[in-house]
Design a protein around this motif. Structure first.
Motif, mmCIF file in Angstrom:
data_model
loop_
_atom_site.group_PDB
_atom_site.id
_atom_site.type_symbol
_atom_site.label_atom_id
_atom_site.label_comp_id
_atom_site.label_asym_id
_atom_site.label_seq_id
_atom_site.Cartn_x
_atom_site.Cartn_y
_atom_site.Cartn_z
ATOM 1 N N UNK A 22 22.745 15.805 3.769
ATOM 2 C CA UNK A 22 21.979 15.804 5.010
ATOM 3 C C UNK A 22 20.812 14.821 4.931
ATOM 4 N N UNK A 23 20.146 14.785 3.792
ATOM 5 C CA UNK A 23 19.015 13.866 3.643
ATOM 6 C C UNK A 23 19.458 12.412 3.752
ATOM 7 N N UNK A 24 20.676 12.119 3.334
ATOM 8 C CA UNK A 24 21.185 10.744 3.436
ATOM 9 C C UNK A 24 21.318 10.288 4.888
ATOM 10 N N UNK A 25 21.395 11.227 5.811
ATOM 11 C CA UNK A 25 21.524 10.856 7.218
ATOM 12 C C UNK A 25 20.177 10.516 7.854
ATOM 13 N N UNK B 193 0.804 -1.218 0.000
ATOM 14 C CA UNK B 193 0.000 0.000 0.000
ATOM 15 C C UNK B 193 0.840 1.272 0.000
ATOM 16 N N UNK B 194 2.135 1.138 0.187
ATOM 17 C CA UNK B 194 3.008 2.300 0.218
ATOM 18 C C UNK B 194 3.197 2.820 1.627
ATOM 19 N N UNK B 195 4.027 3.828 1.739
ATOM 20 C CA UNK B 195 4.359 4.433 3.026
ATOM 21 C C UNK B 195 4.096 5.927 2.926
ATOM 22 N N UNK B 196 3.527 6.479 3.976
ATOM 23 C CA UNK B 196 3.259 7.906 4.061
ATOM 24 C C UNK B 196 4.265 8.539 5.013
ATOM 25 N N UNK C 212 8.311 7.600 10.417
ATOM 26 C CA UNK C 212 8.663 8.579 11.442
ATOM 27 C C UNK C 212 10.174 8.613 11.606
ATOM 28 N N UNK C 213 10.722 9.742 12.053
ATOM 29 C CA UNK C 213 12.164 9.800 12.297
ATOM 30 C C UNK C 213 12.560 8.812 13.404
ATOM 31 N N UNK D 184 8.314 13.581 10.335
ATOM 32 C CA UNK D 184 9.321 13.342 9.298
ATOM 33 C C UNK D 184 9.441 14.547 8.378
ATOM 34 N N UNK D 185 8.322 15.110 8.005
ATOM 35 C CA UNK D 185 8.335 16.298 7.150
ATOM 36 C C UNK D 185 9.031 17.451 7.867
#
Length: 75
Positions: free
Chosen positions: A33-36, A4-7, A47-48, A12-13
């Motif tokens: 930075x996004x790679x971290x 169904x995918x992930x939101x 979620x982070x 996280x945003x």
């Protein structure tokens, strides 16, 4: 496993926005930075990871301390 995918959850945003701001402030590439970014998935929502948040807070605190130190030196 469902396909169904992930939101992305709101936390996280918010972390992605902080990473973008960090890249702008430090003059570094946002992709680095996004790679971290580390995520956990609960009920199809990303979620982070708590360790990621802790490490990012340390980085931001260190940058703030350095900015304060440089500001005091140049006063």
């Amino acid at each position: 496993m469902s396909n169904d995918g992930i939101t992305l959850g709101d936390p996280t945003i918010a972390e992605i926005a902080r990473l973008l701001q960090l890249a702008i402030l430090s003059g570094t590439d946002v992709t680095d930075h996004l790679r971290t970014l580390r995520l956990v998935v609960e009920d199809g929502i990303a979620y982070p990871h708590p360790d990621f948040i802790e490490n990012l807070e340390k980085i931001i605190d260190k940058m703030a301390q350095e900015a304060t130190r440089l500001s005091a030196e140049n006063a």
